[in-house]
Scaffold this active site. Structure first.
Site, short mmCIF file in Angstrom:
data_model
loop_
_atom_site.label_atom_id
_atom_site.label_comp_id
_atom_site.label_asym_id
_atom_site.label_seq_id
_atom_site.Cartn_x
_atom_site.Cartn_y
_atom_site.Cartn_z
CE LYS A 1 27.60 83.71 109.77
NZ LYS A 1 26.34 84.24 110.35
CB SER B 1 27.69 85.74 113.61
OG SER B 1 26.64 85.35 112.74
CB SER C 1 24.44 87.29 111.98
OG SER C 1 24.33 86.97 113.34
#
Length: 504
Positions: free
Chosen positions: A96, A171, A195
């Site tokens: 990420k 996210s 997320s």
């Protein structure tokens, strides 16, 4: 190089900002008294920074073209080859893009950070490379991680690999999409309100939010230090458990950690589900926007657990709803202070600070109008609370969070696991770029009803794919005792072995 010294007029202006009034004579006296402290600043400026060594070679990589990146799931491509053996040898991985990979750009889905290049690797990066993974790049994530959908990232929305034009969740949007699309075997996601679990659920993969502090957050851009988590995202349970074995444990640099209890998680995979006590969390099925088809899919999977010998019954935990509500004052005021005013670091904690990230993040102030609507909303709420109530509601919410945790703990004295839908709805269409603020924010936050609570209480939570609704994945969420990740892997592996969720 010596730092600048304030003039008398600048010192008087600084005093005024601190609600003091200094005469020129007083300012002159204070300025003289400040010099030894400012000399210490000079010393700090001259010394080299004390950061971890980068142990694996890599290149800066490149920004992939749209042809190479049809889902917009990659931010940057590179290749970092890890150790020649280890638990994860031969596996490929995406990070990420709020996780530091030295020498490779990191944007955290937000234009104000474009051009930032970390100087050191996050702890989890080093541990995964030591275990033999090959890192293929940085996965797109949502704008400063403030969205549960995948339309807020700069420069472009991330598409769901099962249905382009629909959200992959957020996210950790790119992380989930890349694993589900088969472009990597593994990914690391972050989780502050769901997320990692939300995109995992919407893309049909396994995503774990570990117990708070089990996995070091060192080298990952903070949102709010009391609920920052990072965890594994995979296509199967075994890879997830092996990743956690590699990632877990104290690093001596993250004050979130304390003394985490680490386990051999892969040893739980061959244990039977028989006898596991599972509580169906009633409040998790009472969300106003719960799609009945999602509820049916999750309950069908729960019936599979029962058929495998689990002891299943309903349980009420009113604190589940309370914990989700507490995210508002804690999250909004906390992120406004730490991520925005504190330039991604904040103050008053011992650990590894990324000075370069702090220097870059200060630039958000010149681009504030370009911040995402969901982040602006959180900042407006947070600044209101800070300005008008001097942080008392942040403080009180943190106190009440202990009460909310105790509610979960009481239920988990009776049950090994609690179960509910991860997300109340399936993946939704990506909103148009020119949609209203209301639609943009609603689509970013509409799915958080069950996932935000465990970030507040710190309990480990894992999403397990359990079926399809109109061809889109549904996730079932398992919540357990602190540091009892093994029990979740035991149950998830049992369900995985018993049925292919894609056929349900």
């Amino acid at each position: 190089m010596a730092i600048i010294r304030p003039t008398l007029e600048q010192l008087q202006a600084l005093a005024s900002r601190l609600h003091m009034q200094l005469t020129p004579e007083q300012a002159s006296e204070y300025l003289a008294l400040m010099q030894p402290s400012l000399d210490a600043y000079d010393l700090v400026d001259e010394l080299p920074d004390f950061t971890p060594l980068v142990r694996y070679e890599r290149t800066a990589g490149y920004r992939p073209s749209s042809r190479e990146n049809p889902l917009n799931a990659w931010y940057y491509r590179t290749e970092v080859t890890g150790a020649s053996s280890g638990k994860l040898f031969g596996k490929t991985l995406a990070l990420k893009d709020n996780i530091s990979l030295a020498g490779v750009p990191m944007m955290n889905g937000a234009a104000p950070l474009e051009g930032f290049i970390p100087a050191f690797d996050a702890t989890v990066v080093t541990r995964l490379l030591d275990a033999g993974v090959t890192i293929l790049g940085k996965a797109t994530c949502e704008h400063y991680c403030l969205s549960g959908a995948s339309h807020t990232s700069d420069p472009a929305p991330v598409h769901n690999p099962l249905r382009p034009g629909f959200s992959s969740g957020g996210s950790s949007s790119g992380s989930a999409a890349l694993v589900a699309a088969g472009e990597v075997d593994l990914a690391v996601g972050g989780d502050q309100g769901g997320s990692a679990r939300i995109p995992a659920a919407w893309c049909g993969i396994y995503g774990l939010k570990p117990t708070f502090g089990l996995v070091p957050y060192t080298g990952v851009m903070a949102v709010e230090a009391t609920f920052d988590h990072v965890g594994p995202m995979t296509n199967n349970v075994r890879d997830n458990a092996l990743m956690l074995e590699v990632m877990a444990g104290t690093d001596g640099l993250d004050p979130r950690q304390g003394a985490p209890e680490v386990d051999a998680y892969s040893h739980y995979l061959d244990r039977r589900v028989r006898g596991v006590r599972i509580g169906i969390l009633q409040q998790g099925f009472q969300l106003a926007n719960l799609d009945p088809r999602v509820a049916t899919s999750v309950r069908s999977a729960i019936a599979r657990f029962e058929a495998l010998g689990a002891v299943v019954e309903e349980v009420s935990v009113p604190e589940h709803t309370l914990a989700g509500m507490l995210w508002g004052p804690i999250g909004c005021e906390g992120l406004t202070m730490q991520m925005m005013h504190g330039n991604g670091a904040g103050f008053n904690w011992k650990g590894l600070y990324d000075v370069g990230l702090l220097d870059k993040q200060v630039g958000w102030r010149t681009q504030a109008d370009a911040l995402s609507p969901s982040l602006k909303l959180c900042m407006l709420v947070g600044q209101f609370g800070l300005d008008h109530y001097h942080g008392r509601y942040y403080a009180k919410a943190q106190n009440i969070a202990r009460f909310a945790r105790a509610g979960y703990d009481r239920a988990l004295e009776r049950f090994d696991l609690l179960v509910m839908p991860t997300v109340p709805i399936t993946a939704q269409p990506l909103p148009a770029a020119d949609c209203s603020i209301t639609e943009n924010v609603s689509r970013a936050l509409e799915m958080l009803g069950n996932t935000a609570a465990q970030d507040i209480t710190g309990h480990p939570a894992m999403t397990v794919p359990c079926g399809l609704v109109d061809g889109l994945p549904v996730g079932l969420m398992l919540v357990g005792k602190h540091y009892a990740e093994g029990t979740k892997y035991q149950a998830a592996a049992g369900l995985e072995a018993a049925v292919d969720w894609r056929t349900l």
